[in-house]
Enzyme design. Structure first.
Site, PDB file in Angstrom:
ATOM      1  CG  ASN A  15       2.916   4.668   9.248  1.00 55.25           C
ATOM      2  OD1 ASN A  15       3.997   4.783  10.052  1.00 55.25           O
ATOM      3  ND2 ASN A  15       2.692   5.085   8.312  1.00 55.25           N
ATOM      4  CB  VAL A  17       7.175   3.594  10.492  1.00 53.30           C
ATOM      5  CG1 VAL A  17       7.528   4.583  11.462  1.00 53.30           C
ATOM      6  CG2 VAL A  17       8.323   2.746  10.045  1.00 53.30           C
ATOM      7  CB  THR A  44      13.994  15.514  10.928  1.00 53.14           C
ATOM      8  OG1 THR A  44      13.248  14.329  11.984  1.00 53.14           O
ATOM      9  CG2 THR A  44      15.019  15.955  10.921  1.00 53.14           C
ATOM     10  NE  ARG A  46       5.258  16.174   5.329  1.00 47.99           N
ATOM     11  CZ  ARG A  46       4.755  14.436   5.612  1.00 47.99           C
ATOM     12  NH1 ARG A  46       4.831  14.246   6.567  1.00 47.99           N
ATOM     13  NH2 ARG A  46       3.996  14.136   4.124  1.00 47.99           N
ATOM     14  NE  ARG A  48      17.012  18.792  10.026  1.00 43.39           N
ATOM     15  CZ  ARG A  48      18.087  18.536  10.071  1.00 43.39           C
ATOM     16  NH1 ARG A  48      18.562  18.627   8.809  1.00 43.39           N
ATOM     17  NH2 ARG A  48      18.814  17.456  11.239  1.00 43.39           N
ATOM     18  CG  HIS A  63      21.986  22.208  11.864  1.00 43.82           C
ATOM     19  ND1 HIS A  63      22.446  21.140  11.088  1.00 43.82           N
ATOM     20  CD2 HIS A  63      22.331  23.191  10.927  1.00 43.82           C
ATOM     21  CE1 HIS A  63      23.432  21.629  10.519  1.00 43.82           C
ATOM     22  NE2 HIS A  63      22.751  22.782  10.103  1.00 43.82           N
ATOM     23  CG  HIS A  70       6.189   8.358  11.745  1.00 36.83           C
ATOM     24  ND1 HIS A  70       6.356  10.021  10.792  1.00 36.83           N
ATOM     25  CD2 HIS A  70       5.441   7.505  10.523  1.00 36.83           C
ATOM     26  CE1 HIS A  70       5.361  10.019   9.446  1.00 36.83           C
ATOM     27  NE2 HIS A  70       4.987   8.958   9.568  1.00 36.83           N
ATOM     28  CB  THR A 125       1.794  10.752   2.417  1.00 41.17           C
ATOM     29  OG1 THR A 125       2.577   9.508   2.787  1.00 41.17           O
ATOM     30  CG2 THR A 125       1.226  11.240   3.563  1.00 41.17           C
TER      31      THR A 125
HETATM   32  N1  NAD Z   1       6.568   5.243   7.467  1.00 41.86           N
HETATM   33  C1  NAD Z   1       6.431   6.895   6.794  1.00 41.86           C
HETATM   34  O1  NAD Z   1       6.446   7.730   6.268  1.00 41.86           O
HETATM   35  C2  NAD Z   1       4.791   6.258   5.549  1.00 41.86           C
HETATM   36  C3  NAD Z   1       5.060   7.000   4.718  1.00 41.86           C
HETATM   37  C4  NAD Z   1       3.711   6.749   3.749  1.00 41.86           C
HETATM   38  C5  NAD Z   1       3.685   5.604   3.553  1.00 41.86           C
HETATM   39  N2  NAD Z   1       3.958   4.577   5.229  1.00 41.86           N
HETATM   40  C6  NAD Z   1       2.788   3.091   5.477  1.00 41.86           C
HETATM   41  O2  NAD Z   1       3.418   2.641   4.296  1.00 41.86           O
HETATM   42  C7  NAD Z   1       2.093   1.811   4.165  1.00 41.86           C
HETATM   43  C8  NAD Z   1       2.313   1.483   2.655  1.00 41.86           C
HETATM   44  O3  NAD Z   1       1.141   2.912   2.170  1.00 41.86           O
HETATM   45  P1  NAD Z   1       0.414   2.774   0.847  1.00 41.86           P
HETATM   46  O4  NAD Z   1      -0.229   3.808   0.631  1.00 41.86           O
HETATM   47  O5  NAD Z   1       1.762   1.970  -0.347  1.00 41.86           O
HETATM   48  O6  NAD Z   1      -0.575   1.430   1.262  1.00 41.86           O
HETATM   49  P2  NAD Z   1      -1.080   0.750  -0.112  1.00 41.86           P
HETATM   50  O7  NAD Z   1      -2.540  -0.678   0.257  1.00 41.86           O
HETATM   51  O8  NAD Z   1      -1.572   1.395  -1.247  1.00 41.86           O
HETATM   52  O9  NAD Z   1      -0.345  -0.591  -0.720  1.00 41.86           O
HETATM   53  C9  NAD Z   1      -0.040  -1.729   0.438  1.00 41.86           C
HETATM   54  C10 NAD Z   1       0.157  -3.161  -0.387  1.00 41.86           C
HETATM   55  O10 NAD Z   1       0.324  -3.859   0.701  1.00 41.86           O
HETATM   56  C11 NAD Z   1      -0.578  -4.941   0.315  1.00 41.86           C
HETATM   57  N3  NAD Z   1      -0.467  -6.410   1.168  1.00 41.86           N
HETATM   58  C12 NAD Z   1      -0.875  -6.002   2.210  1.00 41.86           C
HETATM   59  N4  NAD Z   1      -1.226  -6.594   3.558  1.00 41.86           N
HETATM   60  C13 NAD Z   1      -0.694  -7.548   2.700  1.00 41.86           C
HETATM   61  C14 NAD Z   1      -0.198  -8.856   3.310  1.00 41.86           C
HETATM   62  N5  NAD Z   1       0.050  -9.367   4.812  1.00 41.86           N
HETATM   63  N6  NAD Z   1       1.203  -9.432   2.748  1.00 41.86           N
HETATM   64  C15 NAD Z   1       2.186  -8.627   1.384  1.00 41.86           C
HETATM   65  N7  NAD Z   1       1.067  -7.789   0.745  1.00 41.86           N
HETATM   66  C16 NAD Z   1       0.259  -7.422   1.552  1.00 41.86           C
HETATM   67  C17 NAD Z   1      -1.445  -4.571  -0.204  1.00 41.86           C
HETATM   68  O11 NAD Z   1      -0.963  -5.512  -0.937  1.00 41.86           O
HETATM   69  C18 NAD Z   1      -1.515  -3.619  -1.102  1.00 41.86           C
HETATM   70  O12 NAD Z   1      -0.421  -3.184  -2.238  1.00 41.86           O
HETATM   71  C19 NAD Z   1       1.148   1.627   4.983  1.00 41.86           C
HETATM   72  O13 NAD Z   1       1.539   1.252   6.212  1.00 41.86           O
HETATM   73  C20 NAD Z   1       1.913   3.287   5.158  1.00 41.86           C
HETATM   74  O14 NAD Z   1       1.210   3.960   6.679  1.00 41.86           O
HETATM   75  C21 NAD Z   1       4.304   5.373   5.721  1.00 41.86           C
END
Ligand code: NAD
Length: 209
Positions: A15, A17, A44, A46, A48, A63, A70, A125
């Site tokens: 994110n 994203v 989507t 959640r 549904r 649907h 996001h 999450t």
């Molecule tokens: N798209 C979605 O629906 C959704 C859902 C959940 C989480 N996410 C996103 O996924 C991402 C990760 O979430 P998380 O809970 O695993 O976070 P987290 O903080 O547990 O993990 C992030 C990881 O990235 C590493 N990191 C940070 N900067 C870095 C860099 N410059 N180079 C390499 N590695 C680096 C950190 O060391 C850590 O291991 C977040 O951005 C979160 O918002 C997205």
């Protein structure tokens, strides 16, 4: 980052994203169809699920899509939501149920704010996004041409271009096969334009060379 890998697909979940999908596309040199964000796949599903509880119908038979960002400006497409091809007010009428717009709004708010509530309770999450990413990679690896609400580069959709957000998208082993251009009602178009504006403001603040 690898440049011009013709066979690869970048799948972004980090994110924000949609903004990072756009940045990945700009910085990688990959073709637009090979850069995909997990977008509103989770929202989507959640949505549904909550609709399925409300209407007493399996989520797989509902649907309905969340499109756009996001995040806070995401848009529920009520005008096209259906069960067995019946729009929701029509489905209610046929079942002698009252269609309750306030309950629908509550379902959308619960969908939009679900991640905040999960993060409040357990810090992050992870299971649902992992399941979503598995679904996306499965559709790519098995060449399934599945329709999922994914983020990708949008061009000339209701006058919106040069941004990434989610629309129902057919994906297969080549990446984005088609972005489906839903016919929205005027309120949905307005909300989607707002969503695009929010994303463009953030994208505009980045230095993408
Ligand atoms: N798209 C979605 O629906 C959704 C859902 C959940 C989480 N996410 C996103 O996924 C991402 C990760 O979430 P998380 O809970 O695993 O976070 P987290 O903080 O547990 O993990 C992030 C990881 O990235 C590493 N990191 C940070 N900067 C870095 C860099 N410059 N180079 C390499 N590695 C680096 C950190 O060391 C850590 O291991 C977040 O951005 C979160 O918002 C997205």
């Amino acid at each position: 980052m690898a440049k011009h890998n013709p066979a690869g697909i970048l799948l972004i979940a980090t994110n924000p994203v949609d903004v990072l999908t756009y940045a990945a596309w700009k910085l990688s040199g990959f073709a637009a169809g090979r850069v995909i964000g997990s977008g509103t796949v989770l929202d989507t599903s959640r949505f549904r699920y909550l609709l399925s509880r409300h209407f007493g119908v399996d989520a797989r038979s509902i649907h309905a899509y969340i499109i756009g960002e996001h995040g806070d400006s995401e848009v529920p497409v009520w005008s096209l939501a259906n069960i067995a091809g019946m729009r929701l007010p029509e489905f209610c009428q046929a079942q002698d149920l009252a269609y309750d717009p306030r309950a629908m709004e509550e379902i959308f708010l619960q969908t939009r704010d679900a991640a905040y509530r999960i993060i409040e309770r357990k810090g992050a999450t992870y299971y649902a996004v992992a399941a979503g990413l598995m679904r996306i990679t499965q559709a790519i690896l098995r060449n399934q041409s599945t329709v999922l609400s994914l983020s990708s580069v949008i061009n000339d959709y209701y006058g919106i271009s040069d941004v990434c957000f989610s629309l129902p998208t057919v994906i297969d082993r080549g990446g984005v096969e088609k972005v489906l251009r839903l016919e929205l009602n005027p309120e949905e178009i307005e909300r989607l334009r707002h969503s695009a504006k929010v994303l463009k403001t953030t994208i505009g603040s980045l230095d993408l060379g």
